[in-house]
Design a protein around this motif. Structure first.
Motif, PDB file in Angstrom:
ATOM      1  N   VAL A   1      -3.446  12.831   0.024  1.00 19.82           N
ATOM      2  CA  VAL A   1      -3.662  13.186  -1.359  1.00 19.82           C
ATOM      3  C   VAL A   1      -3.235  12.323  -2.469  1.00 19.82           C
ATOM      4  O   VAL A   1      -3.841  12.359  -3.783  1.00 19.82           O
ATOM      5  CB  VAL A   1      -2.617  14.351  -1.839  1.00 19.82           C
ATOM      6  N   PHE A   2      -2.922  10.967  -1.996  1.00 18.13           N
ATOM      7  CA  PHE A   2      -2.887   9.843  -2.940  1.00 18.13           C
ATOM      8  C   PHE A   2      -2.966   8.643  -2.054  1.00 18.13           C
ATOM      9  O   PHE A   2      -2.313   8.531  -0.900  1.00 18.13           O
ATOM     10  CB  PHE A   2      -1.758   9.710  -3.864  1.00 18.13           C
TER      11      PHE A   2
ATOM     12  N   LYS B   1       0.910  -1.103  -0.200  1.00 18.12           N
ATOM     13  CA  LYS B   1       0.025  -0.080   0.136  1.00 18.12           C
ATOM     14  C   LYS B   1       0.814   1.179  -0.064  1.00 18.12           C
ATOM     15  O   LYS B   1       1.992   1.220   0.766  1.00 18.12           O
ATOM     16  CB  LYS B   1      -0.768  -0.024   1.191  1.00 18.12           C
ATOM     17  N   LEU B   2       0.573   2.295  -0.681  1.00 15.61           N
ATOM     18  CA  LEU B   2       1.246   3.702  -0.607  1.00 15.61           C
ATOM     19  C   LEU B   2      -0.069   4.655  -0.323  1.00 15.61           C
ATOM     20  O   LEU B   2      -1.059   4.714  -0.750  1.00 15.61           O
ATOM     21  CB  LEU B   2       1.503   3.762  -2.008  1.00 15.61           C
ATOM     22  N   GLY B   3       0.644   5.520   0.602  1.00 20.87           N
ATOM     23  CA  GLY B   3      -0.139   6.648   0.785  1.00 20.87           C
ATOM     24  C   GLY B   3       0.709   7.930   1.185  1.00 20.87           C
ATOM     25  O   GLY B   3       1.759   7.665   1.519  1.00 20.87           O
ATOM     26  N   ILE B   4       0.169   8.947   0.645  1.00 18.67           N
ATOM     27  CA  ILE B   4       0.763  10.219   0.514  1.00 18.67           C
ATOM     28  C   ILE B   4      -0.167  11.258   1.198  1.00 18.67           C
ATOM     29  O   ILE B   4      -1.232  11.425   0.789  1.00 18.67           O
ATOM     30  CB  ILE B   4       1.241  10.564  -1.131  1.00 18.67           C
ATOM     31  N   GLU B   5       0.642  11.954   2.169  1.00 12.91           N
ATOM     32  CA  GLU B   5      -0.027  12.956   2.949  1.00 12.91           C
ATOM     33  C   GLU B   5       0.562  14.330   2.728  1.00 12.91           C
ATOM     34  O   GLU B   5       1.805  14.379   2.610  1.00 12.91           O
ATOM     35  CB  GLU B   5       0.116  12.676   4.354  1.00 12.91           C
TER      36      GLU B   5
ATOM     37  N   ILE C   1       4.177  13.456   3.066  1.00 14.15           N
ATOM     38  CA  ILE C   1       4.830  12.264   3.996  1.00 14.15           C
ATOM     39  C   ILE C   1       4.304  11.021   3.010  1.00 14.15           C
ATOM     40  O   ILE C   1       3.071  10.768   2.734  1.00 14.15           O
ATOM     41  CB  ILE C   1       4.195  12.322   5.088  1.00 14.15           C
ATOM     42  N   VAL C   2       5.430  10.139   2.860  1.00 15.75           N
ATOM     43  CA  VAL C   2       4.804   9.149   2.032  1.00 15.75           C
ATOM     44  C   VAL C   2       5.051   7.723   2.893  1.00 15.75           C
ATOM     45  O   VAL C   2       6.049   7.704   3.592  1.00 15.75           O
ATOM     46  CB  VAL C   2       6.191   8.925   0.992  1.00 15.75           C
ATOM     47  N   THR C   3       4.142   7.095   3.099  1.00 19.54           N
ATOM     48  CA  THR C   3       3.865   5.926   3.856  1.00 19.54           C
ATOM     49  C   THR C   3       3.797   4.745   2.949  1.00 19.54           C
ATOM     50  O   THR C   3       2.883   4.574   2.134  1.00 19.54           O
ATOM     51  CB  THR C   3       2.743   6.161   4.710  1.00 19.54           C
TER      52      THR C   3
ATOM     53  N   PHE D   1      -0.257  14.050 -10.712  1.00 19.76           N
ATOM     54  CA  PHE D   1       0.291  14.111  -9.374  1.00 19.76           C
ATOM     55  C   PHE D   1       1.858  14.261  -9.474  1.00 19.76           C
ATOM     56  O   PHE D   1       2.394  13.520 -10.045  1.00 19.76           O
ATOM     57  CB  PHE D   1       0.027  12.823  -8.621  1.00 19.76           C
ATOM     58  N   THR D   2       2.355  15.256  -8.479  1.00 18.61           N
ATOM     59  CA  THR D   2       3.765  15.206  -8.274  1.00 18.61           C
ATOM     60  C   THR D   2       3.874  15.405  -6.822  1.00 18.61           C
ATOM     61  O   THR D   2       3.214  16.144  -6.203  1.00 18.61           O
ATOM     62  CB  THR D   2       4.509  16.247  -9.219  1.00 18.61           C
ATOM     63  N   LEU D   3       5.022  14.867  -6.346  1.00 10.11           N
ATOM     64  CA  LEU D   3       5.435  14.945  -4.854  1.00 10.11           C
ATOM     65  C   LEU D   3       5.896  16.610  -4.662  1.00 10.11           C
ATOM     66  O   LEU D   3       6.619  16.994  -5.497  1.00 10.11           O
ATOM     67  CB  LEU D   3       6.771  14.461  -4.844  1.00 10.11           C
TER      68      LEU D   3
END
Ligand code: DO4
Ligand code: MG
Length: 287
Positions: A217-218, A207-211, A269-271, A262-264
């Motif tokens: 946000v993703f 799993k990938l989560g971006i906060e 925060i990448v989980t 989407f761009t970082l």
């Protein structure tokens, strides 16, 4: 069993066994020729050796009190590419020039393998990964990573982030090393889970989560059984014509890619979470 390299509250770096809520410090003075985490990983019985090395004179240290360092010593970090359908599609879309290369490599006998990092360019859990200053379209790539012995046998797993500049990679396939290799371009950890290839891939979820500013946000997920190659196959291609006296770490490719818009950004925060392996969390820096 899980092993890690950590910074203890007294600022000493130690190899530890990671238990549910505490770590147990290992004492290497008890045996000859075992000085690093890698020496345990490459031994015939890593779990037995680690158990034997637990320093019973040192009290367990609470997990919240240690800082996890990247679990690499002198191994080179390599990466496989286009090993999931999602990666093949995304790469064909981002590139005008190389679409057929990505299509062909997905089903070719020989996989795409590229050099990703020396240990010095790898960050651990909670340390910042970086977006290149000259990229305006960068993403994390959450990947299942395997530890390989010098004989190219899988001896453990961890979580990996193959940070990628999609604009640089998409502009020209010859720019791939610059899209992929730079300071803080790779994150690994927090621990190494000991094991070989007898893993039920269908039970492993990634799993990938971006906060951003405390809002998600993703998010995306995949399963390891979507990987188009076996772990042994990737390891054996890597070991063809090349010796790895220190062993190697191999990222096995991404099956999760955020949408094209989407761009970082700095501060994200990448989980990355892999079932039974753990959670790798990194803030993002640019500049
Ligand atoms: O082909 C370029 C890189 C692919 C990659 O890193 C991946 O599929 O994970
Ligand atoms: Mg990748």
């Amino acid at each position: 069993m899980k092993l890690a390299r950590v910074l203890l509250p007294n600022q000493e770096i130690h190899v530890v066994v990671v238990e549910e809520s505490a770590v147990r410090v290992l004492d290497f003075s008890q045996v000859q020729n075992v000085q690093r985490l890698t020496d345990i990983l490459h031994s015939p019985d890593p779990a037995g050796l680690a158990n034997f090395l637990i320093d019973t004179n040192v009290a367990p240290v609470a997990i919240e009190e240690v800082h996890f360092l990247a679990p690499v010593d002198q191994q080179e970090v390599w990466a496989a590419g286009v090993t999931y359908k999602r990666s093949q599609q995304a790469r064909m879309e981002e590139s005008d020039h190389a679409a057929s290369h990505y299509d062909l490599v997905y089903s070719a006998d020989r996989p795409e393998l590229f050099f990703k990092a020396t240990a010095q360019r790898v960050v651990g859990h909670q340390d910042p990964v970086r977006v290149r200053n000259d990229s305006s379209w960068s993403v994390p790539e959450p990947e299942f990573a395997i530890f390989l012995t010098p004989e190219m046998h899988v001896c453990g797993y961890t979580i990996g982030n193959d940070m990628s500049a999609r604009d640089i990679e998409g502009e020209n396939p010859l720019y791939l090393p610059q899209a992929k290799v730079y300071n803080q371009c790779c994150s690994l950890g927090p621990c190494v889970t000991l094991g070989s290839t007898d893993l039920d891939l269908s039970s492993v979820e990634i799993k990938l989560g971006i906060e951003r500013n405390k809002a998600q946000v993703f998010s995306g997920e995949t399963k390891l059984d979507q990987l188009n190659r076996t772990l042994d196959e990737l390891a054996s291609w890597l070991g063809k014509e090349m010796d790895f006296p220190n062993g190697a770490v191999l990222l096995t490719g991404t099956g999760i890619i955020p949408p094209d818009e989407f761009t970082l950004e700095s501060g994200d925060i990448v989980t990355i979470e892999i079932s039974n392996i753990g959670q790798l969390i990194n803030p993002v820096e640019k500049g």
